[in-house]
Design an enzyme around this catalytic site. Structure first.
Site, PDB file in Angstrom:
ATOM      1  N   GLY B  63     -19.632  18.631  33.463  1.00 36.59           N
ATOM      2  CA  GLY B  63     -20.190  17.426  32.914  1.00 36.59           C
ATOM      3  C   GLY B  63     -19.240  16.328  32.545  1.00 36.59           C
ATOM      4  O   GLY B  63     -18.069  16.313  32.875  1.00 36.59           O
ATOM      5  N   SER B  64     -19.820  15.420  31.825  1.00 37.32           N
ATOM      6  CA  SER B  64     -19.265  14.102  31.623  1.00 37.32           C
ATOM      7  C   SER B  64     -18.032  14.123  30.741  1.00 37.32           C
ATOM      8  O   SER B  64     -17.909  14.914  29.811  1.00 37.32           O
ATOM      9  CB  SER B  64     -20.338  13.242  30.994  1.00 37.32           C
ATOM     10  OG  SER B  64     -19.786  12.076  30.466  1.00 37.32           O
TER      11      SER B  64
END
Lengths: 419, 150
Positions: B63-64
């Protein structure tokens, strides 16, 4: 054990430069976690930390300002939560808007450039081949590494500004030449040429790549030239959304891949994947949650639309008008050029809403909390449902325009059929 | 006799609490609400679970890069997990923890321990040096948290 220069060693405890000392402590701790043997000077930074996620991010940036922090290298800013040029566009409650604005102002006070874009590489910030840089924002990272041949890892929020203050990064990951070699060959030779040369293939290829390879460095072979910078941008943004791709090579096109042997460091045993048309059709379908025929809006520009992309949109529009809200997200650099070329009015006359400094996926801009958004961007299609509540429908730019003009979904399926 | 495990310390601290082992990786940005500490990622096997006060075990990192900012916000609001156990080396979440320390917010221990023996519902204690003791295998209450008096 990390090896530091005398200057680096003293910086972390330097009371006369408290912001720099704070940044150095965070940087050194990160280097220790990642097992970096040393720090490396960098020439530029792109900072993702200016987006509002909560008040703590504002207080952190303001603390660095209060402690006298200034960036040591050229630093551009990623999108913020506000369109500072069209403030009415963002529907957030007033206290949140105030805090988001304070956060954006704090980063400016630290000496960062008011670029407010996820595509700094198309807004005058172009590092050179082999240059070590400290960039955040996944699509900007993958573009800088792959298309420009600069060297950066996918750096996290909070660390990005620390690296910009110190002007150094921990030496690990994609700064190390050996880690930039392709470990996988994706052979696209057998795919139909009409698909491989189409604009809408690249975001889908990116989405497939990210989902398939994760964070491995791939080389893509068998693509026919010419390939535009905007196509590579769409590829990278897709790959960095569905996966953690930080670098890809396109054999014969990107700077570190004149041929497969160079891209892979002469690895004769490299594993080869041969995805089929069916694989890509499935991937395209995965980017849509809804094909019922109704759409509520169209959004383009993730990453931010370039000047050539905007010109192309106007050509496809042929002076027709969108019947539904149509958002074009871009930056001040492109807006300025559009103004100089007298192209803003034609866009407004076509019913296009220009969103500057931010985008519809990171700020509450869409009219409702649910609906159906059509887009030509794999990144919008992937993140849109989570951040906006809207279902996504993916199509080419031509599909998006025809659908906007008709007010209902129109897609040309011929590309995705076996010729 | 209590089982004792050795981990690599990423951010040092002491905590005692109940293990919440996620069934799949989650990106804190987009996947965890910074206001409620609840998993909000649509379709995640633990969607709707609150991670606040738990010894959160993440089976992978995805993820980010904005996940660091989300953890910082959870720490600032004092609704963060009481410890985080990672299975891969990753600096992104650790950054939120490190910056919380610089800001004078509470911090939590973060350790690297790819370990199948840790399961949801166990009561564990984490020491500064990274030693993890499984105190009880049987306790199931997700809310019976006893934060360590560090």
């Amino acid at each position: 054990m990390i090896c530091l220069t005398e200057t680096e060693r003293t910086l972390a405890a330097d009371d006369t430069h408290p912001a720099l000392a704070l940044a150095m402590r965070v940087l050194l701790k990160t280097a220790e976690i990642m097992g970096a043997p040393k720090l490396l000077p960098v020439t530029s930074a792109h900072i993702d930390g200016c987006l509002y996620h909560g008040d703590s991010g504002v207080y952190f940036a303001e603390k660095l300002v209060d402690l006298g922090g200034k960036v040591h290298i050229h630093a551009t800013l990623n999108v913020g939560t506000l369109d500072l040029i069209h403030p009415h566009l963002v529907r957030a409650p007033s206290p949140q808007k105030t805090m988001a604005k304070r956060q954006m102002q704090a980063y400016l006070a630290l000496g960062c450039a008011a670029s407010w874009t996820c595509a700094p590489y198309q807004a005058g910030h172009r590092p050179a081949l082999g240059e070590d840089i400290a960039w955040g924002e996944s699509n900007a990272v993958v573009f800088a590494n792959s298309v420009l041949g600069a060297r950066t890892n996918r750096y996290g929020d909070l660390l990005d500004i620390c690296m910009a203050l110190v002007g150094r990064v921990p030496y690990f990951g994609l700064h190390v030449p050996q880690n930039r070699l392709a470990r996988l060959n994706v052979d696209l030779t057998a795919l139909p040429n009409q698909l491989k040369t189409s604009e809408s293939f690249f975001p889908v290829l990116g989405a497939w790549l990210g989902r398939t390879v994760g964070s491995v460095v791939p080389a893509l072979s068998g693509l026919q030239g010419p390939i535009s910078e905007d196509q590579l941008k769409a590829l990278g943004a897709g790959a960095a959304s569905t996966g953690a791709v930080g670098l890809f090579h396109v054999v014969g096109h990107t700077p570190e891949a004149p041929d497969l042997a160079t891209a892979s460091g002469g690895d004769a045993e490299i594993q080869t994947l041969k995805p089929t048309l069916q694989d890509f059709r499935s991937e395209r379908d995965r980017l849509s949650q809804n094909h019922r025929g109704e759409i509520d809006c169209v959004a383009v520009g993730s990453p931010h639309f370039s000047y050539p992309e905007t010109r192309h949109l106007l050509r496809v529009l042929k002076r027709r008008k969108s019947r539904i809200p149509f958002y074009l997200c871009t930056n001040r650099f492109v807006l300025d050029k559009l103004e100089r070329k007298a192209l803003v009015d034609p866009l407004i006359n076509a019913g296009i809403e220009l969103v500057i400094d931010t985008c519809v996926a990171v700020a509450p801009i869409l009219k409702n909390n649910q609906g159906i958004m059509m887009t030509n961007s794999a990144k919008f299609a992937h993140y849109g449902p989570g951040t906006t509540g809207y279902h996504s429908v993916f199509g080419s730019l031509e599909d998006c325009v025809e659908s906007a003009v008709a007010g209902r979904l129109i897609r040309n399926e011929s590309l995705w059929q076996q010729p | 006799m209590a089982t004792t495990l050795k981990s690599r310390v990423l951010v040092a601290g002491v905590a005692e609490g109940i293990v919440l082992r996620l069934a799949a990786p989650v990106s804190f940005w987009g996947g965890v609400s910074p206001q409620t500490a609840t998993i909000v990622q649509a379709g995640h096997p633990d969607e709707g679970t609150c991670i606040s006060g738990q010894v959160l075990l993440l089976p992978g990192t995805i993820g980010s890069s904005s996940s660091s900012a989300v953890l910082l916000e959870l720490l600032y609001r004092e609704i963060a997990p009481c410890a985080i156990i990672l299975c891969d080396v990753d600096a992104i979440l650790a950054l939120g923890d490190l910056v919380a320390g610089e800001m004078g917010y509470p911090t939590i221990p973060m350790i690297l321990l790819p370990e199948d023996r840790l399961k949801t519902g166990q009561m564990v204690r984490i020491e500064r040096a990274g030693t993890v003791t499984i105190i009880s295998d049987t306790r199931r209450s997700p809310n019976g948290i006893m934060p360590a008096g560090a």
